[in-house]
Design a protein around this motif. Structure first.
Motif, short mmCIF file in Angstrom:
data_model
loop_
_atom_site.label_atom_id
_atom_site.label_comp_id
_atom_site.label_asym_id
_atom_site.label_seq_id
_atom_site.Cartn_x
_atom_site.Cartn_y
_atom_site.Cartn_z
N UNK A 28 0.84 -1.20 0.00
CA UNK A 28 0.00 0.00 0.00
C UNK A 28 0.87 1.25 0.00
N UNK A 29 0.23 2.36 -0.34
CA UNK A 29 0.82 3.70 -0.27
C UNK A 29 2.19 3.78 -0.96
N UNK A 30 2.21 3.46 -2.22
CA UNK A 30 3.44 3.51 -3.01
C UNK A 30 3.82 4.92 -3.41
N UNK A 31 2.84 5.82 -3.42
CA UNK A 31 3.08 7.18 -3.89
C UNK A 31 4.15 7.92 -3.09
N UNK A 32 4.97 8.66 -3.78
CA UNK A 32 6.00 9.47 -3.15
C UNK A 32 5.63 10.95 -3.21
N UNK A 33 4.95 11.34 -4.28
CA UNK A 33 4.54 12.73 -4.44
C UNK A 33 3.01 12.87 -4.47
N UNK A 34 2.34 12.02 -5.26
CA UNK A 34 0.89 12.08 -5.38
C UNK A 34 0.25 10.75 -4.98
N UNK A 35 -0.85 10.78 -4.23
CA UNK A 35 -1.52 9.55 -3.83
C UNK A 35 -2.49 9.02 -4.88
N UNK A 36 -2.61 9.70 -6.03
CA UNK A 36 -3.62 9.35 -7.02
C UNK A 36 -3.46 7.94 -7.55
N UNK A 37 -2.22 7.50 -7.76
CA UNK A 37 -2.01 6.14 -8.28
C UNK A 37 -2.52 5.11 -7.29
N UNK A 38 -2.24 5.35 -6.02
CA UNK A 38 -2.74 4.42 -5.00
C UNK A 38 -4.27 4.43 -4.96
N UNK A 39 -4.85 5.59 -5.14
CA UNK A 39 -6.31 5.69 -5.15
C UNK A 39 -6.87 4.95 -6.36
N UNK A 40 -6.23 5.11 -7.52
CA UNK A 40 -6.70 4.48 -8.74
C UNK A 40 -6.57 2.96 -8.67
N UNK A 41 -5.46 2.46 -8.13
CA UNK A 41 -5.22 1.02 -8.10
C UNK A 41 -5.65 0.37 -6.79
N UNK A 42 -6.34 1.15 -5.94
CA UNK A 42 -6.88 0.66 -4.67
C UNK A 42 -5.81 0.11 -3.74
N UNK A 43 -4.67 0.75 -3.72
CA UNK A 43 -3.60 0.38 -2.80
C UNK A 43 -3.43 1.44 -1.72
N UNK A 44 -4.39 2.33 -1.60
CA UNK A 44 -4.29 3.43 -0.64
C UNK A 44 -4.77 3.00 0.75
N UNK A 45 -4.09 3.50 1.76
CA UNK A 45 -4.53 3.34 3.14
C UNK A 45 -4.45 4.71 3.79
N UNK A 46 -5.59 5.20 4.26
CA UNK A 46 -5.64 6.52 4.90
C UNK A 46 -5.52 6.40 6.41
N UNK A 47 -5.24 5.23 6.92
CA UNK A 47 -5.11 5.03 8.36
C UNK A 47 -3.98 5.91 8.90
#
Length: 103
Positions: A28-47
């Motif tokens: 999860x949370x691979x983004x370094x600058x923008x979280x959009x890719x994680x949001x698009x590929x459902x790898x985002x964690x907002x915890x």
């Protein structure tokens, strides 16, 4: 702004022991600058929880191997080089519970 630009806590979760690379199917949370890719590929964690970071095999047994990673920048770089050379030669670069020359 964390949904527009990656915050340190957002990317820290990527390096959390037992979560970032291990806790989901692909990490999860691979983004370094923008979280959009994680949001698009459902790898985002907002915890927002602050998890311990590092590499599992550094942890003492039974949670890890107790593998030494060197103390300080130069020792860590040297140890990485030695392990790469050993891997190319087909050797195991360390034995659990041992201290190697880079420490």
């Amino acid at each position: 702004l964390e949904r527009i630009i990656v915050s340190p806590i957002f990317h820290r979760r990527h390096h959390a022991v037992g979560y970032g690379h291990e806790g989901t199917a692909y990490g999860c949370n691979f983004g370094v600058l923008f979280p959009w890719w994680d949001m698009m590929f459902r790898t985002v964690s907002w915890n927002p929880a602050v998890e311990p970071t590092g590499i599992r095999d550094q942890l003492p047994p039974p949670h890890g191997d107790g593998r030494p990673y060197g103390n300080g920048l130069l020792a860590q770089q040297w140890l990485a080089f030695v392990r790469i050379v050993d891997r190319v030669r087909g050797k195991r670069a360390y034995a659990p519970g041992t201290i190697d020359a880079a420490n």
